[in-house]
Every structure is written in C-alpha cells, then in structure tokens.
Design a protein around this motif. Structure first.
Motif, short mmCIF file in Angstrom:
data_model
loop_
_atom_site.label_atom_id
_atom_site.label_comp_id
_atom_site.label_asym_id
_atom_site.label_seq_id
_atom_site.Cartn_x
_atom_site.Cartn_y
_atom_site.Cartn_z
N GLU A 9 13.50 15.74 33.46
CA GLU A 9 14.69 16.59 33.53
C GLU A 9 15.77 16.11 32.57
N LEU A 10 16.00 14.81 32.55
CA LEU A 10 16.99 14.26 31.62
C LEU A 10 16.60 14.54 30.18
N LEU A 11 15.33 14.36 29.86
CA LEU A 11 14.87 14.57 28.48
C LEU A 11 15.05 16.03 28.07
N LEU A 12 14.71 16.95 28.95
CA LEU A 12 14.84 18.37 28.61
C LEU A 12 16.29 18.76 28.38
N ASP A 16 17.44 19.77 22.12
CA ASP A 16 17.79 21.15 21.80
C ASP A 16 16.55 22.04 21.91
N ASP A 17 16.69 23.17 22.58
CA ASP A 17 15.54 24.03 22.85
C ASP A 17 14.90 24.58 21.58
N VAL A 18 15.72 24.89 20.57
CA VAL A 18 15.22 25.53 19.35
C VAL A 18 14.80 24.51 18.30
N SER A 19 15.69 23.57 17.99
CA SER A 19 15.37 22.59 16.96
C SER A 19 14.35 21.56 17.45
N GLY A 20 14.34 21.34 18.76
CA GLY A 20 13.42 20.36 19.31
C GLY A 20 13.82 18.93 19.03
N LYS A 21 15.10 18.73 18.71
CA LYS A 21 15.59 17.38 18.40
C LYS A 21 16.53 16.88 19.50
N ALA A 22 16.54 15.56 19.69
CA ALA A 22 17.43 14.96 20.68
C ALA A 22 18.87 15.04 20.21
N VAL A 23 19.76 15.36 21.12
CA VAL A 23 21.19 15.45 20.82
C VAL A 23 21.91 14.41 21.68
N ARG A 104 1.63 19.77 29.47
CA ARG A 104 1.83 20.75 30.54
C ARG A 104 2.44 22.05 30.04
N GLY A 105 2.63 22.15 28.72
CA GLY A 105 3.09 23.39 28.13
C GLY A 105 4.56 23.68 28.29
N VAL A 106 5.36 22.67 28.60
CA VAL A 106 6.80 22.88 28.73
C VAL A 106 7.47 22.86 27.35
N ILE A 107 7.03 21.94 26.49
CA ILE A 107 7.49 21.85 25.11
C ILE A 107 6.27 21.75 24.21
N ARG A 108 6.48 21.81 22.89
CA ARG A 108 5.36 21.63 21.98
C ARG A 108 5.75 20.64 20.89
N ASP A 109 4.75 19.96 20.37
CA ASP A 109 4.97 18.94 19.34
C ASP A 109 4.80 19.58 17.97
N VAL A 110 5.88 19.64 17.20
CA VAL A 110 5.83 20.14 15.83
C VAL A 110 5.88 18.94 14.90
N ASP A 111 4.78 18.67 14.24
CA ASP A 111 4.65 17.50 13.36
C ASP A 111 4.90 17.95 11.92
N GLU A 112 6.02 17.52 11.35
CA GLU A 112 6.39 17.89 10.00
C GLU A 112 6.40 16.66 9.09
N VAL A 130 11.80 25.94 33.18
CA VAL A 130 11.99 24.61 33.76
C VAL A 130 13.42 24.13 33.56
N GLU A 131 13.89 24.19 32.33
CA GLU A 131 15.26 23.74 32.05
C GLU A 131 16.29 24.68 32.68
N THR A 132 15.96 25.95 32.76
CA THR A 132 16.88 26.90 33.41
C THR A 132 17.14 26.50 34.85
N ASP A 133 16.09 26.09 35.54
CA ASP A 133 16.24 25.65 36.93
C ASP A 133 17.09 24.38 37.01
N ILE A 134 16.86 23.45 36.09
CA ILE A 134 17.63 22.20 36.08
C ILE A 134 19.12 22.49 35.92
N ARG A 135 19.43 23.32 34.94
CA ARG A 135 20.82 23.65 34.66
C ARG A 135 21.45 24.42 35.82
N ALA A 136 20.68 25.28 36.46
CA ALA A 136 21.20 26.06 37.59
C ALA A 136 21.57 25.13 38.75
N ARG A 137 20.74 24.12 38.99
CA ARG A 137 21.03 23.17 40.06
C ARG A 137 22.31 22.38 39.77
#
Length: 226
Positions: A9-12, A16-23, A104-112, A130-137
C-alpha cells in the motif's frame, strides 16, 4: 480487486500511476515499507515489542512469503530494536514488493534502456482499483467521524511518519493539515502517548509496535525541512 499488504500500500501511494516512478523520499519509503512488514506481523499476532526489542510471539508462518521471510529472520536472529530492524529489512525489500505486485497484475515492469546500456525500470499501474481503495480509506480517515480500523490507522501513521502527505494530492497548508490529522489518528489509536493503551482504538500489543516503529522512522529521517 486484489488485496495487498501494508508495504505494498505504501509503495503504490509513492509511485506515480502513469510514469511508474517513485515520487518523494526513497529512503523514507524503504524505511516505511520495512516498518510496514513488521506491522503486518504484529497485526497477525506474530511479533510484539518487549523490553525495547521486537520479539517473536508465534513463529507459525502466515502464508505471505515476504512477511514469513521476515518472521524467520527475526526468529533466527538475536533480539534487535525496532530502529535496528527497519534498517536491516529495508535493503532489497522494495524490489521484492515491486516483483510481487507485478506478478499479481497490479503494476507492470517497463524495462527501458538509457544511453544504450543503462536499464531503467518503471512501474506504471495496471489495476487502479487497488490504489483507489487505499486512497478512499485514507480520505475517510482524514475526514474524521468514526475511528478507522487497525490497518487503516496503521497505514495513516506510516504515511505521516515517512511524510507522504503530498502523494495524497495535497499541497501547501493542506499537507500540514493532513499531517496533523494523520498524527491525531495515531494518537487516538494509542501510537503517540496521547491516550493510554487501554483506551486505544486498536489492540494494545499492536499499538505498541506501531508506536515504536514510527519513532524509529522519525529518528532515522531527522527533522523535516521547514
């Protein structure tokens, strides 16, 4: 919707959902995830805080590979403080959590490839529910009203400890207000000494573990920048 553990949950929240990079703070996230694994074990009744140390109270595996690996390490090692364990566990943990979420198909690994030979991995979101539920809580918890459940109270405390409020879509004064509210949630749950463990909204044994881990993270990160 896929059920995820507190470290996930913390990692998600941090990625960033689109860039896939840690902020945000990478070390803060790593410390938070290490603490989150220990909180998961406390929630499962596997570890407790006693005489300044994290100790195993039930070595029976939980069935979750990452948590069980940590449980085994604690069982086989000499006793260590919460501060020591979050430092010991943070190395390599992020890669394991990322791999688990990918499988588990929550995120995907983009290797560039950068500069023709440097591999750069991004992890954009695949299953946003998954993240929507986390944020809602967390949003519901921030809104006040009835006290959050144990897991949400623990997550709120970890978010405040690693200073991830901006990842909730907040800026300026909203960040400070959210931080205060998250700490208030922790106080009501017995994490900060504002209420006795007997009055805690969650199990005293769990509250004690979370309180000591939050203090360990604060100490490791130092005072926040003004």
């Amino acid at each position: 919707m896929t059920t995820v553990a507190l470290p996930e949950e913390l990692l998600l929240l941090a990625y960033d959902d689109v860039s896939g990079k840690a902020v945000g703070s990478r070390i803060g996230l790593d410390l938070g995830m290490a603490a989150a694994v220990l909180v998961e074990l406390a929630l499962a009744g596997k570890v407790a805080y006693s005489d300044g140390m994290i100790v195993v109270t039930d070595a029976t595996p939980t069935g979750e590979p990452i948590a069980d690996d940590v449980l085994r390490r604690i069982s086989e090692d000499s006793p260590h403080s919460p501060a020591s364990w979050v430092q010991r566990l943070r190395h390599g943990l992020r890669d394991r959590v990322l791999a688990d979420l990918c499988s588990r198909g929550v995120i995907r690994d983009v290797d560039e490839t950068a500069l023709g030979f440097i591999h750069v991995h991004r992890y954009p979101t695949v299953d946003g529910s998954v993240e929507t539920d986390i944020r809602a809580r967390l949003t519901k918890a921030l809104g006040g009203g009835e006290p959050p459940d144990e897991r949400t109270a623990a997550l709120a405390t970890l978010v405040a400890a690693v200073r991830m409020e901006p990842r909730l879509g907040l800026t300026g004064d909203e960040v400070r207000e959210a931080h205060n509210q998250l700490e208030k949630i922790g106080g009501s749950a017995g994490f900060s000494g504002e209420v006795s463990l007997e009055e805690s909204t969650i199990r005293p044994s769990v509250a004690l573990v979370i309180a000591t881990l939050a203090r360990a993270i604060h100490a490791a990160l130092g005072a926040p920048r003004p």
